[in-house]
Enzyme design. Structure first.
Site, PDB file in Angstrom:
ATOM      1  N   THR A  12       1.288  -1.170   0.277  1.00  0.00           N
ATOM      2  CA  THR A  12       0.142   0.282  -0.159  1.00  0.00           C
ATOM      3  C   THR A  12       0.983   0.831  -0.476  1.00  0.00           C
ATOM      4  O   THR A  12       0.132   2.652  -0.403  1.00  0.00           O
ATOM      5  CB  THR A  12      -1.026   0.162   1.453  1.00  0.00           C
ATOM      6  OG1 THR A  12      -1.335  -1.366   1.286  1.00  0.00           O
ATOM      7  CG2 THR A  12      -2.088   1.376   1.360  1.00  0.00           C
ATOM      8  N   SER A  53       1.076  -7.448  -1.303  1.00  0.00           N
ATOM      9  CA  SER A  53       1.463  -8.930  -0.823  1.00  0.00           C
ATOM     10  C   SER A  53       1.100  -9.475  -0.513  1.00  0.00           C
ATOM     11  O   SER A  53       2.313 -11.293  -0.757  1.00  0.00           O
ATOM     12  CB  SER A  53       1.997  -7.558   1.077  1.00  0.00           C
ATOM     13  OG  SER A  53       0.951  -7.503   1.839  1.00  0.00           O
ATOM     14  N   THR A  86       1.862  -4.126   3.698  1.00  0.00           N
ATOM     15  CA  THR A  86       0.746  -4.922   5.087  1.00  0.00           C
ATOM     16  C   THR A  86      -0.168  -6.401   5.526  1.00  0.00           C
ATOM     17  O   THR A  86       0.329  -7.395   6.629  1.00  0.00           O
ATOM     18  CB  THR A  86       0.014  -3.748   5.901  1.00  0.00           C
ATOM     19  OG1 THR A  86      -0.999  -3.353   5.060  1.00  0.00           O
ATOM     20  CG2 THR A  86       0.890  -2.542   6.468  1.00  0.00           C
ATOM     21  N   ASP A  87      -0.136  -6.606   4.523  1.00  0.00           N
ATOM     22  CA  ASP A  87      -1.057  -8.685   4.621  1.00  0.00           C
ATOM     23  C   ASP A  87      -0.494  -9.438   5.081  1.00  0.00           C
ATOM     24  O   ASP A  87      -0.482 -10.587   5.882  1.00  0.00           O
ATOM     25  CB  ASP A  87      -1.498  -8.763   2.932  1.00  0.00           C
ATOM     26  CG  ASP A  87      -2.780  -7.603   3.507  1.00  0.00           C
ATOM     27  OD1 ASP A  87      -3.436  -7.155   3.562  1.00  0.00           O
ATOM     28  OD2 ASP A  87      -3.108  -7.580   1.968  1.00  0.00           O
TER      29      ASP A  87
END
Length: 339
Positions: A12, A53, A86-87
């Site tokens: 992101t 990600s 972040t995932d």
């Protein structure tokens, strides 16, 4: 304060609008241009890849791991920042941490809002990660996010959208970032680093995750094994409980040399051998390795690391040993008086 290398992988923090949603697009220098650089820090950028990600593969992660080691081979580098989606940030950070034996920090960060957002959190997070990479030592791999410093081990994404997105549900953060300072209140416990794995001969080992639930049966676990999984993470209920049928499937899988790790779908607390009739007592007896407070994503990385370190067909016992080492052998005994 130091020379910091930023390794850009997408996410992101590097995302722009694509007409129907956001996706990683920007290169590392574009991301870096959004952030204030702490005084005394010089920055170099490595554009490794730019992907969302959830699309990361083991091959991506091993490329990142080797790149970190290559960068740290330069004694003039004082630290590394990895910008990451972040995932799956918690998985990549833990993989690097398992193989990190250098006092210089590797600091992961990212964003919950895209690159061009007026109120985006990426610039602050990147500034804080740079400051942390320049100031901290001997803490292993870190996650700098929303003014907080977390150890890679045990830290997971705890909120889908909030800026305060990461925490260790079973432990405390390491410190805070603010007013140009990084305040560290504790040091993480870490096992000795694993050796950098050799490039896999062919495709990396398959490691699957299977969750138990009401009416759960061994069908998906057996399907994973039959599909060629060399490791399986069983995401059980409670303190690590399933059914007698699942126990039988775990016993069959481990007899075939499959490495099985036992974690729980509960957000916090350790896996504990309390219950029988398909509970953790029986699952561990069947060969599953309890993962303490590590949750599914990082438990899978621990299994993957063990498989990469002992790839031979006769190495089943060594893989279990390596998995326990990666877990830190930190499997607390239950306090039965509180059960």
């Amino acid at each position: 304060m130091g020379r910091v290398v930023v390794i850009s992988t997408g996410g992101t923090i590097a995302s722009r609008w694509q007409g129907s949603g956001f996706a990683a697009e920007a290169h590392g220098r574009e991301v870096m241009a959004t952030a204030a650089v702490p005084e005394g820090v010089t920055v170099e950028v490595v554009d490794l890849f730019s992907v969302n990600s959830p699309r990361l593969t083991t091959t991506h992660q091993l490329t990142l791991l080797r790149t970190v080691h290559e960068v740290l081979a330069d004694p003039g580098v004082d630290g590394i920042v990895v910008t990451h989606g972040t995932d799956t940030l918690e998985e990549s950070a833990f993989l690097v941490d398992l193989h990190h034996d250098d006092p210089r920090p590797v600091v992961f960060t990212g964003a919950q809002l895209p690159l061009d957002a007026e109120d985006g959190d990426g610039p602050r997070n990147l500034h804080d990660a740079l400051l942390t990479a320049a100031r901290c030592r001997d803490l292993g791999v870190l996650i700098a996010f929303d003014g907080k410093v977390h150890a890679a081990r045990g830290t997971v994404k705890t909120h889908t959208l909030d800026a305060d997105a990461f925490a260790d549900p079973s432990g405390d953060r390491l410190g805070t970032i603010g007013f140009g300072k990084v305040t560290v209140s504790r040091r993480p416990e870490r096992p000795a680093a694993l050796s950098l794995p050799a490039a896999p001969d062919g495709a990396p080992p398959r490691v699957d995750m299977v969750m138990h639930h009401t009416d759960g049966d061994p069908l998906l676990l057996n399907a994973a094994v039959n599909a060629g999984a060399r490791g399986v993470v069983l995401v059980a209920t409670g303190a690590g409980n399933a059914t007698p049928e699942t126990v039988a499937a775990v016993a069959e899988a481990t007899a075939r040399g499959v490495l099985v790790a036992l974690t729980t779908r509960v957000p916090a607390g350790p896996v504990a051998q309390i219950y029988t009739h398909g509970g953790a007592v029986d699952l561990v007896a069947a060969g599953a390795v309890p993962t303490g407070t590590l949750r599914a994503g990082q438990a899978r990385i621990a299994v993957l690391a063990a498989l990469l370190a002992a790839p031979g067909p006769a190495d089943a016992a060594e893989r279990v040993r390596l998995l326990r080492h990666a877990l830190g052998d930190a499997v607390p005994a239950p306090d039965l008086a509180k059960v």
